[in-house]
Design an enzyme around this catalytic site. Structure first.
Site, mmCIF file in Angstrom:
data_model
loop_
_atom_site.group_PDB
_atom_site.id
_atom_site.type_symbol
_atom_site.label_atom_id
_atom_site.label_comp_id
_atom_site.label_asym_id
_atom_site.label_seq_id
_atom_site.Cartn_x
_atom_site.Cartn_y
_atom_site.Cartn_z
ATOM 1 N N ASP A 50 0.869 -1.185 0.062
ATOM 2 C CA ASP A 50 0.242 -0.046 -0.049
ATOM 3 C C ASP A 50 1.111 1.267 -0.083
ATOM 4 O OD1 ASP A 50 -2.521 1.214 0.054
ATOM 5 O OD2 ASP A 50 -2.225 1.560 2.365
ATOM 6 N N THR A 70 -7.032 6.120 -0.514
ATOM 7 C CA THR A 70 -7.124 4.887 -1.138
ATOM 8 C C THR A 70 -8.552 4.360 -1.277
ATOM 9 O OG1 THR A 70 -5.031 3.878 -0.619
ATOM 10 C CG2 THR A 70 -6.714 2.448 -1.109
ATOM 11 N N GLN A 114 -5.209 -1.402 -7.305
ATOM 12 C CA GLN A 114 -5.583 -0.330 -6.383
ATOM 13 C C GLN A 114 -6.394 0.951 -7.014
ATOM 14 O OE1 GLN A 114 -3.559 0.961 -2.707
ATOM 15 N NE2 GLN A 114 -3.604 3.108 -3.370
#
Length: 311
Positions: free
Chosen positions: A227, A251, A301
């Protein structure tokens, strides 16, 4: 890999402690009658006073993994980030069993914290669904890693940011538990010198020091580390950097497929591309390869990204 820096060993051990959740009595703590387990975890301080999304995601992997039948490892997960986490409060992870079949098990976990007001009550900050599979034989093929220089010859983040006195730079340089070394030029301080023409971003990553942890926690650390950089291919294409004034990012969702399981304290090459940005959102597709060049995981993502108007 040897740990020659005591601070690095301490930070890496702290990451294992962070992801190693405390069990809570589900009978007394669960809000759902179908919950099979409840865990609780704390947060690591971050610049800006928020909880790092990768931390919550890694902790959620630990939570669901502890409820999977013996011999089954996570092979995929999908997370939605629903609200920013507050580091002042522990995070509770409530796990439901959705399915236990002959080869696969599916779990759902909600990560919650107390509301910011009495009226708000408990709020959900992350929702994850994960699937587990027992080890099986089957068809085999995989893409191979692109050519990349060895990580040992690349500058560390601390070397790239040497002399920069800023809380974020200080954290990235000295407190981040993942050693990230850019193959493509880093964009911490300034945009990509190639003007966004590079097709793929590549970084090497591993924990700062060896970690003594069970396989589940290595899976959780990979989720944690995945991440850190997905926004960078988007910024790179747009001629932006992390320090662009007025830049706002968050995110929305994050998915991982584990093709093979690896140790997170060994070098992994993370190759990332951004195929699309539109509507205030950007998408990144990533592939993670081990040191031998074998594909071990795929990551996608989508994030909200707001940049100041140009001109």
């Amino acid at each position: 890999m040897t740990a020659s820096n005591p601070d690095h060993a301490r930070i890496a051990a702290g990451l294992v402690d962070l992801l190693d959740l405390r069990p809570v009595d589900a009978a007394g703590a669960a809000s759902s009658p179908t919950a099979i387990a409840v865990y609780e975890g704390d947060s690591s301080p971050q610049p800006g006073g928020h909880v790092f999304g990768g931390q919550v995601m890694g902790q959620a992997v630990t939570a669901v993994g502890r409820t999977a039948p013996e011999g089954r490892r996570i092979h995929s997960m999908y997370s939605y980030f629903l609200a920013p986490g507050d580091p002042a409060h522990p995070i509770r992870f409530e796990v439901d069993a959705l399915r236990d079949g002959g080869s696969f098990s599916v779990r759902r976990v909600l990560a919650t914290q107390p509301g910011r007001t009495e009226e708000e009550g408990e709020r959900t900050i992350l929702a994850m669904t994960a699937s587990f599979q027992e080890e099986q034989e089957g068809l085999e093929h995989a893409e191979h890693a692109p050519e990349a220089p060895d990580p040992e010859g690349l500058p560390t983040t601390a070397e790239v940011l040497a002399g920069i006195e800023h809380p974020v730079a200080e954290y990235w340089s000295r407190q981040r538990p993942i050693d990230i070394r850019h193959v493509t030029d880093p964009i911490y301080l300034r945009p990509d010198a190639n003007g966004g023409t590079i097709d793929a971003q590549m970084v090497w990553m591993r924990t700062l020091a060896p970690v003594d942890a069970d396989p589940l926690l290595h899976d959780a650390i990979l989720a944690f580390a995945s991440d850190y950089t997905p926004f960078e291919p988007i910024l790179r294409k747009q001629g932006l950097s992390w320090m662009t004034p007025g830049l706002k990012m968050a995110t929305i969702d994050h998915a991982i497929w584990w093709h093979r399981h690896v140790r997170a304290d060994e070098w992994l090459l993370y190759v990332q591309r951004s195929p699309s940005a539109s509507g205030g959102r950007g998408l990144t597709h990533g592939q993670i390869f081990d040191r031998s060049g074998e594909l071990v995981a795929t990551v996608t993502q989508e994030g909200m990204i707001r940049a100041p108007r140009r001109g």
